[in-house]
Design a protein around this motif. Structure first.
Motif, PDB file in Angstrom:
ATOM      1  N   ASP A   1      -3.184  13.496  -3.038  1.00 18.43           N
ATOM      2  CA  ASP A   1      -4.577  13.552  -3.464  1.00 18.43           C
ATOM      3  C   ASP A   1      -4.870  12.220  -4.183  1.00 18.43           C
ATOM      4  O   ASP A   1      -4.136  11.838  -5.092  1.00 18.43           O
ATOM      5  N   PRO A   2      -5.922  11.506  -3.777  1.00 16.40           N
ATOM      6  CA  PRO A   2      -6.210  10.200  -4.403  1.00 16.40           C
ATOM      7  C   PRO A   2      -6.297  10.287  -5.926  1.00 16.40           C
ATOM      8  O   PRO A   2      -5.844   9.387  -6.633  1.00 16.40           O
ATOM      9  N   ALA A   3      -6.854  11.376  -6.429  1.00 14.43           N
ATOM     10  CA  ALA A   3      -6.983  11.516  -7.889  1.00 14.43           C
ATOM     11  C   ALA A   3      -5.603  11.586  -8.538  1.00 14.43           C
ATOM     12  O   ALA A   3      -5.383  11.031  -9.619  1.00 14.43           O
ATOM     13  N   ASP A   4      -4.656  12.260  -7.872  1.00 12.30           N
ATOM     14  CA  ASP A   4      -3.292  12.338  -8.401  1.00 12.30           C
ATOM     15  C   ASP A   4      -2.631  10.965  -8.430  1.00 12.30           C
ATOM     16  O   ASP A   4      -1.824  10.666  -9.314  1.00 12.30           O
ATOM     17  N   ILE A   5      -2.954  10.142  -7.430  1.00 18.72           N
ATOM     18  CA  ILE A   5      -2.347   8.797  -7.372  1.00 18.72           C
ATOM     19  C   ILE A   5      -2.764   8.004  -8.603  1.00 18.72           C
ATOM     20  O   ILE A   5      -1.931   7.414  -9.293  1.00 18.72           O
ATOM     21  N   ILE A   6      -4.051   8.027  -8.923  1.00 17.67           N
ATOM     22  CA  ILE A   6      -4.531   7.281 -10.092  1.00 17.67           C
ATOM     23  C   ILE A   6      -3.941   7.889 -11.372  1.00 17.67           C
ATOM     24  O   ILE A   6      -3.483   7.171 -12.256  1.00 17.67           O
ATOM     25  N   ARG A   7      -3.920   9.218 -11.419  1.00 20.02           N
ATOM     26  CA  ARG A   7      -3.364   9.913 -12.606  1.00 20.02           C
ATOM     27  C   ARG A   7      -1.904   9.572 -12.856  1.00 20.02           C
ATOM     28  O   ARG A   7      -1.425   9.633 -13.979  1.00 20.02           O
ATOM     29  N   SER A   8      -1.183   9.185 -11.789  1.00 21.82           N
ATOM     30  CA  SER A   8       0.257   8.936 -11.924  1.00 21.82           C
ATOM     31  C   SER A   8       0.576   7.591 -12.575  1.00 21.82           C
ATOM     32  O   SER A   8       1.725   7.301 -12.871  1.00 21.82           O
ATOM     33  N   VAL A   9      -0.460   6.754 -12.769  1.00 19.18           N
ATOM     34  CA  VAL A   9      -0.202   5.386 -13.239  1.00 19.18           C
ATOM     35  C   VAL A   9      -0.485   5.254 -14.728  1.00 19.18           C
ATOM     36  O   VAL A   9      -1.621   5.394 -15.161  1.00 19.18           O
ATOM     37  N   PRO A  10       0.553   4.975 -15.538  1.00 15.10           N
ATOM     38  CA  PRO A  10       0.309   4.812 -16.978  1.00 15.10           C
ATOM     39  C   PRO A  10      -0.500   3.549 -17.274  1.00 15.10           C
ATOM     40  O   PRO A  10      -1.385   3.540 -18.125  1.00 15.10           O
ATOM     41  N   ARG A  11      -0.172   2.475 -16.556  1.00 14.93           N
ATOM     42  CA  ARG A  11      -0.870   1.212 -16.796  1.00 14.93           C
ATOM     43  C   ARG A  11      -0.788   0.387 -15.515  1.00 14.93           C
ATOM     44  O   ARG A  11       0.287   0.201 -14.961  1.00 14.93           O
ATOM     45  N   GLY A  12      -1.928  -0.071 -15.014  1.00 14.23           N
ATOM     46  CA  GLY A  12      -1.914  -0.833 -13.771  1.00 14.23           C
ATOM     47  C   GLY A  12      -3.312  -1.271 -13.377  1.00 14.23           C
ATOM     48  O   GLY A  12      -4.235  -1.286 -14.200  1.00 14.23           O
ATOM     49  N   LEU A  13      -3.436  -1.644 -12.118  1.00  4.51           N
ATOM     50  CA  LEU A  13      -4.708  -2.173 -11.628  1.00  4.51           C
ATOM     51  C   LEU A  13      -5.152  -1.370 -10.403  1.00  4.51           C
ATOM     52  O   LEU A  13      -4.350  -1.103  -9.509  1.00  4.51           O
ATOM     53  N   TYR A  14      -6.425  -0.969 -10.380  1.00  2.00           N
ATOM     54  CA  TYR A  14      -6.992  -0.270  -9.225  1.00  2.00           C
ATOM     55  C   TYR A  14      -7.937  -1.241  -8.509  1.00  2.00           C
ATOM     56  O   TYR A  14      -8.885  -1.739  -9.113  1.00  2.00           O
ATOM     57  N   CYS A  15      -7.654  -1.517  -7.237  1.00  2.00           N
ATOM     58  CA  CYS A  15      -8.490  -2.467  -6.485  1.00  2.00           C
ATOM     59  C   CYS A  15      -9.354  -1.709  -5.492  1.00  2.00           C
ATOM     60  O   CYS A  15      -8.837  -1.082  -4.562  1.00  2.00           O
TER      61      CYS A  15
END
Lengths: 476, 450
Positions: free
Chosen positions: A369-383
């Motif tokens: 699930d795309p939302a889970d992918i973002i939720r899994s990142v403590p610190r990073g960059l979303y392009c």
């Protein structure tokens, strides 16, 4: 439609027998293979700036390219005059790549199978010019109305109709009518007297003009371009160094085009100069990655019924579950490598020699699930969006430039960041793909790919993807 | 149809356009004959030889513009082109700034620019192929680690250009160029690197010898072997001339009239201000004989000239065509540039940064820890904001020496800061193409890596 009703037969009186004769001329010095590429190209473009229709252009070019292959050698000549003596002359010049007596028997041409991935009755370039101007004006108005901070809007609309005829000494005779249209909107936004920021959006494909009325309206491109410029007004510095990167769906698929696609073009691999050379069957990406180049998707910008060597385009699996499966072939490379053509031989125009090229390159959807992918990142960059990229196929190093990206902090998108370049190495970068979303999206249809001075329209696509390690260039 | 007949065709197109109701018209015709030979691993790989031509027309009806083009220069093709342009003028909007240059602005510089050389036209194919072979062979022989190649090539072009307008301008000129290049591939421990080098001239006699092209290309590929990624840090960055040119390309975009009137440049509204270190003097000059950016008149029929763009750090002039000059209330600088289709945009002549007095070796010697950049990739330059972020390859400088190769890193800053933070300019200015720069050192940029 049969050959006798086709464009070049009807409009220029080109007969099958003549084509066979030109091929015979081309092979008269002992070449192994020859082909003829006839092209008629009608283009139109409109540009609106400051709400003024500042330019409207249309024109036509016609020509034929003759190619002769002798072993690994290629001879090429072209003419912008379709008179029989000029075509014959071009064939004779190209023939000189070989030296010796003719060794190929006279060709008997057979028409290829017909299909139509873009059944466009009236091409955009055949509609009233005023109708197209009005579409562009709609985009201009919508972008300006979106927000008072938008202070400059530029809209370009361009279409073309390409009629091609390919005849080869292997007996292939194919012709195609290839419509293409695209609209682009550029905006500039400013807060008071602050620094201006730009936004860009656009789309198109091999559709009728009604696509811009019903599917993707000028207003939708305008709003997107305006939104992107406004987002940038609040952008902060991009962090520099290695970090977790999440790519949004759609246009960020340009990653695949640069990191993988070019390196799998057969010309580079035949010569052993690609970072992917000799690696078929090897793990070059995480098992979550399956990458496909598909020239058969209806209406897409990168799609073609037949490639520019007369071969039907097809769906080519490049990477399957992380394992390198195949290269993109043109006729020359497939002859030398003893491989099957993959429908990937393309050229910019009749003045150019065909090369293996991509069509629509994308990664198959995964399960996250795309939302889970973002939720899994403590610190990073979303392009979310990119401006373009480039690759050095020999070292495998590639870059691509983010035009809309956000910091990810504790699993949430927080602040937008300024344009930054991302850099990686082709056969390595995709090993760090740790999650693949279920939201595969293809881009809107504005891609242009350049290789050795030749530009061709292409498409890309990708689902949301998490890459555990990638270098971000940062700003200042 | 010979080149000498093309001016008549252009004038006939203009007359027809006026007869069909245009108030003004201009016509461009260009022709080109190209030859290219590429060899790979000692064998001929491709030979290409052909010529083509095309005509473009722009008409004004009142303040509305229409344009069209064709590859068919027969009377029927020209008639069709004229009608197309006239038709389109009815769908464009009245634009108060549209129009041809004023009659007193039209003209051509006198004197021979030596753009055309007979020797290019007369070269035998064998000689051209041989040049490509020699360049590649020298690269392959340079070092045992050069085991592969993307080839050597020879390219030449003979071009012709005709421009006429309804205010009485008619001009024509021909030009030639030829070039030799080599792209060797070096291999070490299974990792490959490639690089290239080239020579380019208006005449065959002006080319450097193929062997030196091959050797330099090979040396460049070899020194990239074993490249590492460095840690993220802020250091001085030196741009060798080949990459320094790309910075000038960025600056050109930032000073050309379209980005200025649209306020799409970080230099918009900065005329007369100090925008760079006082060591920076940037010139555009379309009048230097024999060089690649020279032509007797621009693509609107205005004489080319020398324009200081930045002088000792102060922004002195934008580069303009007639339209952008009128938008800005200024005069054209003779920088109109167009192909066959559309309206005139803006181009540069010989666009170059004046040389400084230090040799590149001296510049490197003064750096304790820094990055010497030899190649840039990607398109991460934003002219609107000046943000600069590109992929880079090069050599790390340690204690005044080129120490080890570096790749898979990026360099970032803003063009504003880079201009103000120029630490040194080299003495090594060479005109290799129409944009030329010596070595440039920027005091500090972010290098992002591990």
């Amino acid at each position: 439609m049969s050959f006798n009703d086709s464009f070049f037969a009807a409009k220029f009186g080109i007969a099958r027998r003549e084509l066979e004769n030109y091929l015979e001329d081309a092979l008269s010095r002992g070449g192994d293979y020859a082909d003829l590429y006839f092209e008629y190209l009608a283009t139109s473009s409109i540009s609106i700036d400051e709400s003024i229709v500042k330019s409207a252009t249309q024109g036509v070019s016609v020509g034929v390219g003759v190619r002769v292959i002798a072993g690994e050698r290629t001879g090429y000549a072209y003419s912008d005059d379709l008179s029989p003596e000029k075509i014959k002359h071009a064939a004779q010049v190209a023939a000189l790549i070989a030296s010796g007596p003719a060794k190929v028997e006279k060709t008997a041409l057979h028409e290829g199978v017909k299909r139509n991935l873009y059944p466009v009755l009236t091409a955009p370039s055949e509609t009233a010019f005023r109708e197209r101007v009005e579409l562009a004006q709609r985009a201009d108005r919508a972008a300006r109305a979106y927000d008072p901070r938008i202070f400059q809007v530029q809209v370009t609309y361009a279409d073309n109709l390409r009629e091609v005829l390919v005849a080869t000494s292997d007996g292939v005779l194919n012709f195609d009518r290839q419509p293409l249209a695209r609209m682009s909107v550029f905006t500039l936004a400013r807060d008071g007297n602050g620094v201006p920021q730009q936004g860009h959006s656009g789309g198109g494909g091999r559709y009728e003009l009604s696509w811009f009325q019903n599917e993707r309206t000028p207003e939708s491109f305008a709003k997107e371009a305006a939104r992107q410029a406004l987002v940038q007004l609040d952008a902060v510095e991009a962090p520099a160094g290695e970090q977790i990167v999440v790519l949004g769906p759609g246009w960020p698929g340009v990653l695949l085009h640069e990191a993988v696609g070019h390196g799998l073009e057969a010309d580079f691999n035949r010569k052993g100069v690609s970072a992917f050379s000799g690696r078929i069957g090897q793990q070059v990406a995480s098992p979550l990655c399956t990458v496909v180049d598909d020239g058969t998707i209806g209406g897409r910008r990168g799609s073609l019924n037949v490639d520019d060597e007369g071969n039907e385009t097809q769906r080519n699996v490049l990477i399957e579950n992380g394992v390198l499966r195949g290269y993109l072939q043109d006729n020359l490379s497939s002859r030398i490598l003893g491989a099957k053509p993959t429908g990937s031989g393309r050229r910019e125009s009749y003045e150019h020699i065909p090369m293996p090229r991509m069509t629509n390159t994308f990664m198959m959807a995964g399960e996250s699930d795309p939302a889970d992918i973002i939720r899994s990142v403590p610190r990073g960059l979303y392009c979310a969006n990119f401006a373009g990229g480039q690759v050095d196929i020999t070292s495998g190093n590639f870059v691509f430039s983010a035009s809309e990206s956000y910091l990810i902090e504790d699993g949430k998108l927080t602040r937008p960041v300024r344009n930054a370049t991302l850099i990686g190495n082709g056969p390595e970068a995709m090993k760090y793909v740790s999650m693949v979303g279920n939201d595969l999206k293809l881009d809107e249809g504005i891609g242009i790919c350049g290789k050795e001075g030749q530009s061709v329209p292409v498409g890309v696509g990708i689902p949301t993807v998490r890459i555990d390690r990638m270098t971000v260039g940062g700003t200042a | 149809m010979t080149f000498d007949r093309l001016p008549e065709i252009a004038q006939a197109a203009i007359k027809q356009a006026l007869d069909e109701g245009a108030g003004d018209a201009e016509c461009t015709i260009s022709e080109g004959d190209e030859f290219s030979a590429s060899v790979r691993m000692g064998e001929v790989e491709t030979l290409k030889e052909a010529g083509s031509r095309g005509a473009g027309l722009r008409v004004l009806i009142g303040q509305c513009m229409g344009s069209s083009y064709t590859s068919d220069l027969t009377p029927e093709g020209i008639r069709h082109m004229v009608r197309s342009a006239i038709d389109l003028a009815s769908v464009t909007t009245e634009d108060p700034h549209a129009g041809l240059p004023d009659a007193d602005e039209l003209g051509s510089i006198t004197g021979d620019l030596r753009l055309f050389s007979e020797d290019v036209a007369g070269l035998p194919a064998e000689l051209k192929i041989d040049s490509a072979k020699r360049a590649e062979a020298a690269a392959l022989a340079f070092d045992p680690r050069i085991t592969n190649s993307e080839g050597g090539s020879f390219d030449s072009n003979i071009g012709g250009r005709v421009f006429a307008n309804s205010r009485g301008f008619i001009g024509a000129y021909r030009s030639t160029y030829c070039s030799i290049s080599a792209v060797p591939v070096a291999i070490q421990n299974g990792a490959m690197e490639r690089d290239y080098w080239f020579t380019m001239a208006r005449d065959f006699a002006g080319l450097e010898d193929p062997e030196s092209v091959g050797r330099i290309a090979a040396e460049r590929a070899i020194r990239r072997l074993g490249a590492v990624k460095v840690e993220t840090q802020r250091v001085p960055v030196i741009f060798e001339p080949r990459v320094a040119r790309t910075l000038l390309g960025n600056l050109f975009e930032a000073v050309e009239g379209r980005s200025i009137y649209r306020q799409a440049s970080f230099l918009a509204g900065k005329l007369g201000e100090k925008i760079a270190d006082q060591r920076i003097t940037l010139i555009d000059d379309g009048t230097i004989p024999h060089l690649f950016g020279s032509q007797p008149f621009d693509d609107e029929g205005v004489p080319t000239r020398r324009t200081p763009v930045i002088e000792k750090g102060v922004l002195k002039s934008y580069l303009l065509n007639t339209y952008t000059a009128r938008k800005l209330g200024m005069k054209t600088t003779g920088n109109a540039s167009r192909g066959i289709t559309g309206n005139a945009g803006i181009g540069h002549g010989n666009f170059f940064l004046e040389a400084g007095d230090k040799s590149p070796e001296e510049m490197i010697r003064g750096v304790r820890n820094g990055f010497y950049v030899t190649e840039l990739i990607g398109s991460g330059v934003n002219i609107v904001t000046g943000d600069y972020s590109r992929g880079a390859v090069g050599l790390w400088v340690r204690d005044g020496e080129l120490a080890f190769p570096v790749s898979e890193v990026t360099i970032a800053s803003t063009l504003q800061e880079m201009l103000n933070n120029v630490a040194e300019i080299g003495s090594d200015l060479e005109f290799r193409g129409s944009v030329s720069a010596p070595t440039i050192m920027i005091g500090e940029m972010t290098v992002a890596g591990r």
